[in-house]
Write a protein that holds these residues in place. Structure first.
Motif, PDB file in Angstrom:
ATOM      1  N   VAL A  14      22.821  63.134  -7.883  1.00 25.72           N
ATOM      2  CA  VAL A  14      23.813  64.161  -7.584  1.00 25.72           C
ATOM      3  C   VAL A  14      23.868  65.192  -8.729  1.00 25.72           C
ATOM      4  O   VAL A  14      23.712  64.835  -9.906  1.00 25.72           O
ATOM      5  CB  VAL A  14      25.201  63.497  -7.325  1.00 25.72           C
ATOM      6  CG1 VAL A  14      25.714  62.761  -8.565  1.00 25.72           C
ATOM      7  CG2 VAL A  14      26.221  64.507  -6.858  1.00 25.72           C
ATOM      8  N   ASP A  15      24.005  66.436  -8.364  1.00 29.48           N
ATOM      9  CA  ASP A  15      24.106  67.565  -9.305  1.00 29.48           C
ATOM     10  C   ASP A  15      22.798  67.950  -9.995  1.00 29.48           C
ATOM     11  O   ASP A  15      22.810  68.788 -10.890  1.00 29.48           O
ATOM     12  CB  ASP A  15      25.171  67.310 -10.394  1.00 29.48           C
ATOM     13  CG  ASP A  15      26.558  67.608  -9.877  1.00 29.48           C
ATOM     14  OD1 ASP A  15      26.658  68.246  -8.803  1.00 29.48           O
ATOM     15  OD2 ASP A  15      27.528  67.207 -10.532  1.00 29.48           O
ATOM     16  N   HIS A  16      21.700  67.336  -9.598  1.00 32.30           N
ATOM     17  CA  HIS A  16      20.439  67.735 -10.234  1.00 32.30           C
ATOM     18  C   HIS A  16      19.852  69.012  -9.616  1.00 32.30           C
ATOM     19  O   HIS A  16      18.888  69.549 -10.114  1.00 32.30           O
ATOM     20  CB  HIS A  16      19.439  66.573 -10.241  1.00 32.30           C
ATOM     21  CG  HIS A  16      19.722  65.573 -11.334  1.00 32.30           C
ATOM     22  ND1 HIS A  16      18.831  64.617 -11.762  1.00 32.30           N
ATOM     23  CD2 HIS A  16      20.830  65.412 -12.101  1.00 32.30           C
ATOM     24  CE1 HIS A  16      19.379  63.909 -12.737  1.00 32.30           C
ATOM     25  NE2 HIS A  16      20.586  64.366 -12.947  1.00 32.30           N
ATOM     26  N   GLY A  17      20.488  69.467  -8.507  1.00 31.93           N
ATOM     27  CA  GLY A  17      20.121  70.798  -7.989  1.00 31.93           C
ATOM     28  C   GLY A  17      19.459  70.824  -6.621  1.00 31.93           C
ATOM     29  O   GLY A  17      18.791  71.799  -6.286  1.00 31.93           O
ATOM     30  N   LYS A  18      19.682  69.793  -5.814  1.00 36.06           N
ATOM     31  CA  LYS A  18      19.028  69.741  -4.485  1.00 36.06           C
ATOM     32  C   LYS A  18      19.457  70.919  -3.604  1.00 36.06           C
ATOM     33  O   LYS A  18      18.619  71.618  -3.045  1.00 36.06           O
ATOM     34  CB  LYS A  18      19.371  68.423  -3.767  1.00 36.06           C
ATOM     35  CG  LYS A  18      18.818  67.205  -4.473  1.00 36.06           C
ATOM     36  CD  LYS A  18      19.139  65.927  -3.736  1.00 36.06           C
ATOM     37  CE  LYS A  18      20.609  65.575  -3.718  1.00 36.06           C
ATOM     38  NZ  LYS A  18      21.198  65.321  -5.047  1.00 36.06           N
ATOM     39  N   SER A  19      20.777  71.134  -3.508  1.00 35.93           N
ATOM     40  CA  SER A  19      21.252  72.210  -2.622  1.00 35.93           C
ATOM     41  C   SER A  19      20.809  73.581  -3.130  1.00 35.93           C
ATOM     42  O   SER A  19      20.442  74.449  -2.343  1.00 35.93           O
ATOM     43  CB  SER A  19      22.773  72.192  -2.533  1.00 35.93           C
ATOM     44  OG  SER A  19      23.170  70.975  -2.012  1.00 35.93           O
ATOM     45  N   THR A  20      20.863  73.754  -4.428  1.00 33.78           N
ATOM     46  CA  THR A  20      20.453  75.048  -4.987  1.00 33.78           C
ATOM     47  C   THR A  20      18.973  75.295  -4.695  1.00 33.78           C
ATOM     48  O   THR A  20      18.579  76.399  -4.334  1.00 33.78           O
ATOM     49  CB  THR A  20      20.712  75.061  -6.518  1.00 33.78           C
ATOM     50  OG1 THR A  20      22.046  74.616  -6.732  1.00 33.78           O
ATOM     51  CG2 THR A  20      20.524  76.444  -7.098  1.00 33.78           C
ATOM     52  N   THR A  57      24.999  77.575  -1.770  1.00 31.35           N
ATOM     53  CA  THR A  57      25.209  76.126  -1.888  1.00 31.35           C
ATOM     54  C   THR A  57      26.580  75.746  -1.320  1.00 31.35           C
ATOM     55  O   THR A  57      26.706  74.802  -0.561  1.00 31.35           O
ATOM     56  CB  THR A  57      25.128  75.697  -3.374  1.00 31.35           C
ATOM     57  OG1 THR A  57      23.958  76.245  -3.913  1.00 31.35           O
ATOM     58  CG2 THR A  57      25.115  74.203  -3.532  1.00 31.35           C
ATOM     59  N   ARG A  61      27.725  73.198   1.786  1.00 33.85           N
ATOM     60  CA  ARG A  61      28.716  72.126   1.662  1.00 33.85           C
ATOM     61  C   ARG A  61      29.794  72.270   2.720  1.00 33.85           C
ATOM     62  O   ARG A  61      30.179  71.316   3.360  1.00 33.85           O
ATOM     63  CB  ARG A  61      29.376  72.177   0.276  1.00 33.85           C
ATOM     64  CG  ARG A  61      28.428  71.878  -0.828  1.00 33.85           C
ATOM     65  CD  ARG A  61      28.501  70.406  -1.225  1.00 33.85           C
ATOM     66  NE  ARG A  61      27.192  69.910  -1.620  1.00 33.85           N
ATOM     67  CZ  ARG A  61      26.647  70.134  -2.793  1.00 33.85           C
ATOM     68  NH1 ARG A  61      27.277  70.833  -3.694  1.00 33.85           N
ATOM     69  NH2 ARG A  61      25.446  69.650  -3.064  1.00 33.85           N
ATOM     70  N   ASN A 143      13.946  70.244 -12.503  1.00 30.36           N
ATOM     71  CA  ASN A 143      14.722  71.464 -12.268  1.00 30.36           C
ATOM     72  C   ASN A 143      15.559  71.797 -13.511  1.00 30.36           C
ATOM     73  O   ASN A 143      15.688  70.979 -14.409  1.00 30.36           O
ATOM     74  CB  ASN A 143      15.616  71.228 -11.045  1.00 30.36           C
ATOM     75  CG  ASN A 143      16.373  72.463 -10.637  1.00 30.36           C
ATOM     76  OD1 ASN A 143      15.868  73.583 -10.765  1.00 30.36           O
ATOM     77  ND2 ASN A 143      17.585  72.291 -10.144  1.00 30.36           N
ATOM     78  N   LYS A 144      16.132  72.970 -13.512  1.00 28.37           N
ATOM     79  CA  LYS A 144      16.981  73.459 -14.615  1.00 28.37           C
ATOM     80  C   LYS A 144      16.165  73.604 -15.899  1.00 28.37           C
ATOM     81  O   LYS A 144      16.663  73.324 -16.998  1.00 28.37           O
ATOM     82  CB  LYS A 144      18.194  72.552 -14.849  1.00 28.37           C
ATOM     83  CG  LYS A 144      18.993  72.226 -13.581  1.00 28.37           C
ATOM     84  CD  LYS A 144      20.348  71.667 -13.896  1.00 28.37           C
ATOM     85  CE  LYS A 144      21.026  71.132 -12.632  1.00 28.37           C
ATOM     86  NZ  LYS A 144      22.357  70.606 -12.867  1.00 28.37           N
ATOM     87  N   ASP A 146      15.463  76.184 -17.261  1.00 27.81           N
ATOM     88  CA  ASP A 146      16.130  77.227 -18.072  1.00 27.81           C
ATOM     89  C   ASP A 146      17.024  76.587 -19.135  1.00 27.81           C
ATOM     90  O   ASP A 146      17.160  77.118 -20.242  1.00 27.81           O
ATOM     91  CB  ASP A 146      16.954  78.168 -17.166  1.00 27.81           C
ATOM     92  CG  ASP A 146      17.908  77.410 -16.241  1.00 27.81           C
ATOM     93  OD1 ASP A 146      17.410  76.674 -15.360  1.00 27.81           O
ATOM     94  OD2 ASP A 146      19.129  77.543 -16.410  1.00 27.81           O
ATOM     95  N   LEU A 147      17.592  75.411 -18.828  1.00 26.38           N
ATOM     96  CA  LEU A 147      18.495  74.769 -19.791  1.00 26.38           C
ATOM     97  C   LEU A 147      17.749  74.162 -20.983  1.00 26.38           C
ATOM     98  O   LEU A 147      18.363  73.827 -21.986  1.00 26.38           O
ATOM     99  CB  LEU A 147      19.334  73.689 -19.093  1.00 26.38           C
ATOM    100  CG  LEU A 147      20.299  74.175 -18.014  1.00 26.38           C
ATOM    101  CD1 LEU A 147      21.094  73.008 -17.446  1.00 26.38           C
ATOM    102  CD2 LEU A 147      21.245  75.235 -18.573  1.00 26.38           C
ATOM    103  N   SER A 180      12.982  76.221 -12.124  1.00 25.07           N
ATOM    104  CA  SER A 180      14.397  76.535 -12.232  1.00 25.07           C
ATOM    105  C   SER A 180      14.782  77.129 -10.890  1.00 25.07           C
ATOM    106  O   SER A 180      14.322  78.219 -10.538  1.00 25.07           O
ATOM    107  CB  SER A 180      14.686  77.534 -13.358  1.00 25.07           C
ATOM    108  OG  SER A 180      16.015  77.994 -13.223  1.00 25.07           O
ATOM    109  N   ALA A 181      15.601  76.377 -10.153  1.00 27.95           N
ATOM    110  CA  ALA A 181      16.039  76.871  -8.834  1.00 27.95           C
ATOM    111  C   ALA A 181      16.909  78.086  -9.060  1.00 27.95           C
ATOM    112  O   ALA A 181      16.863  79.053  -8.310  1.00 27.95           O
ATOM    113  CB  ALA A 181      16.807  75.779  -8.102  1.00 27.95           C
ATOM    114  N   LYS A 182      17.680  78.051 -10.127  1.00 31.49           N
ATOM    115  CA  LYS A 182      18.620  79.130 -10.399  1.00 31.49           C
ATOM    116  C   LYS A 182      17.904  80.424 -10.770  1.00 31.49           C
ATOM    117  O   LYS A 182      18.224  81.488 -10.253  1.00 31.49           O
ATOM    118  CB  LYS A 182      19.519  78.685 -11.543  1.00 31.49           C
ATOM    119  CG  LYS A 182      20.678  79.591 -11.810  1.00 31.49           C
ATOM    120  CD  LYS A 182      21.636  78.885 -12.712  1.00 31.49           C
ATOM    121  CE  LYS A 182      22.596  79.837 -13.374  1.00 31.49           C
ATOM    122  NZ  LYS A 182      23.411  79.109 -14.344  1.00 31.49           N
TER     123      LYS A 182
END
Ligand code: GDP
Length: 408
Positions: A14-20, A57, A61, A143-144, A146-147, A180-182
């Motif tokens: 959870v929160d690893h970026g699936k929806s994004t 996203t 939801r 993913n992410k 960028d971070l 990076s999905a973002k």
């Protein structure tokens, strides 16, 4: 030639970026419904670039919350090479249920891992399940990125932990991609932000997956879902799991081993001469044999042998443990039978992949193990065929799904 349809399960903690990531794939492939892309663009103009995918996203939801009756969301997009249906489950338990019951029959899976956090418990469990279910085509995205400032060292470090974990499983990922999905990095094309990365972008990797194996070439498996009587004529309805059926074809009914000949078929008012894997059809037999739900039509020359004893790799989800000697209801395709647990050969944690106990008496939630069953009547099952509905089964107690397994 028509573009193939590939069903892809989006999995990960959870929160690893699936929806994004789903939002990004829709944007990049111009697959958003009319007006939606424009709407997002207008909103992001007002709020700054950051808002666009978060907004999308949120919309996903919201749609899900309004739609709680369905456990799986399927989102569609297409490229020049293929059509894709992304299977996305709202939560961890729903995901496990969907995967195990076959509601989500994925051809491939994308495991999304946060590049900063690395593998978490659900990432491991999902990877384990995807492997257990025989989904051979796995793509891992970190993913992410960028971070972690798109640093190669961060990627290499997390990748080696992943590969060490995957050693305990049968499959290997086809690609491990930093994204990076973002910031839209390495999604449709390779980005200059990760010059050190030589592999394909995510969409290139998806397009390179060969179309799903032609299940119409496999042996016939038609589990009878229901039998209707219309104008004195018995119609056997169901979905062809694999293979094809033609009028005039001789078939064998399992588990009884009786034979019959297909007189005609019906699909939505038509009477085609042939029907193929995936199609839901009505069958009329030439002989007046009595057939009921749960029987499976096959070809005699490659028929599975019905059995009352079998072992399966079980994944247990219920808070109440599975116990040796317990009575259970087993469902496999359209078959429903009473059975009993006769042994648990080993017990393993599905996240750590370590054997906790051999010859166990119980299996707890989130554990997996080789469990042996005996059933009251013969069951038609198939070994090493988890993607076919006869290779997997669901275990129920008190009318609730408590776990599921793959015939081993
Ligand atoms: P899910 O629970 O796996 O579906 O995760 P979400 O898609 O809801 O994302 C969780 C959070 O991570 C949200 O706040 C997203 O904006 C954020 N996020 C997703 N992808 C990225 C990314 O590539 N970079 C950064 N910095 N944040 C991201």
């Amino acid at each position: 030639m028509a573009r193939p349809l590939l069903k892809v399960a989006m999995v990960g903690h959870v929160d690893h970026g699936k929806s994004t990531l789903i939002g990004r794939l829709l944007l990049e492939t111009h697959s958003l419904p009319d007006g939606k892309a424009k709407e997002i663009e207008n909103i992001s103009k007002g709020l700054g670039k950051e808002a666009e995918l978060a907004y999308l996203t949120d919309q996903f939801r919201e749609e899900r919350e309004n739609n709680m009756t369905i456990d799986t969301t399927q989102v569609f997009f297409k490229t020049r090479k293929a059509h894709y249906a992304v299977i996305d489950s709202p939560g961890h338990v729903e995901f496990i249920k969907n995967m195990l019951t076959g509601a989500a029959q994925a051809d491939a899976a994308i495991l999304v891992v946060d590049a900063q956090e690395g593998l978490k418990e659900q990432s491991r469990r999902h990877a384990f399940l995807v492997d257990l279910l025989g989904v051979k085509k796995l793509i891992v995205v970190f993913n992410k990125m960028d971070l972690v400032n798109y640093k190669e060292t961060s990627f290499v470090e997390k990748k080696s932990v992943l590969l060490r974990f995957l050693k305990g499983l049968n499959g290997r990922p086809l690609n491990i991609i930093p994204v990076s999905a973002k910031e839209n990095v390495n999604i449709s094309k390779r980005s200059t932000r990760t010059r050190w990365y030589r592999g394909p972008s995510l969409l290139e990797a998806l397009d390179a997956l060969a179309p799903a194996a032609e299940s119409s070439n496999a042996p016939l498996r038609f589990p009878v879902q229901d039998v209707y009587e219309i104008d004195g004529q018995k119609i056997l309805v169901g979905q062809i799991l694999s293979g094809k059926i033609a009028a005039g074809q001789k078939v064998t009914l399992l588990p009884s081993m009786r034979s019959a000949v297909i007189r005609s078929m019906k699909i939505f008012g038509r009477s085609p001469g042939k029907a193929f894997a995936g199609e839901s059809i009505g069958l009329i037999l030439r002989e007046p044999v009595s057939v009921s739900r749960g029987e499976v039509l096959v070809e005699k020359k490659c028929a599975p042998v019905p059995t009352t004893h079998f072992t399966g790799n079980v994944f247990w989800i219920s808070a109440l443990p599975l116990r040796v000697d317990a009575a259970v209801t087993l469902r496999c395709a359209t078959q429903e039978l009473r059975g009993r647990i006769i042994g648990i050969r080993n017990r393993m944690d599905s996240s750590a992949l370590e054997i906790l106990e051999k010859r166990a008496r119980r299996l707890h939630a989130n554990e997996t193990g080789a469990v042996s069953f005996v059933t009251e009547k013969p069951l038609v099952v198939e070994r090493s065929c988890p993607l076919n509905g006869l290779g997997r089964f669901v275990i129920e107690q008190d009318f609730q799904m408590q776990g599921a397994g793959i015939i081993s």
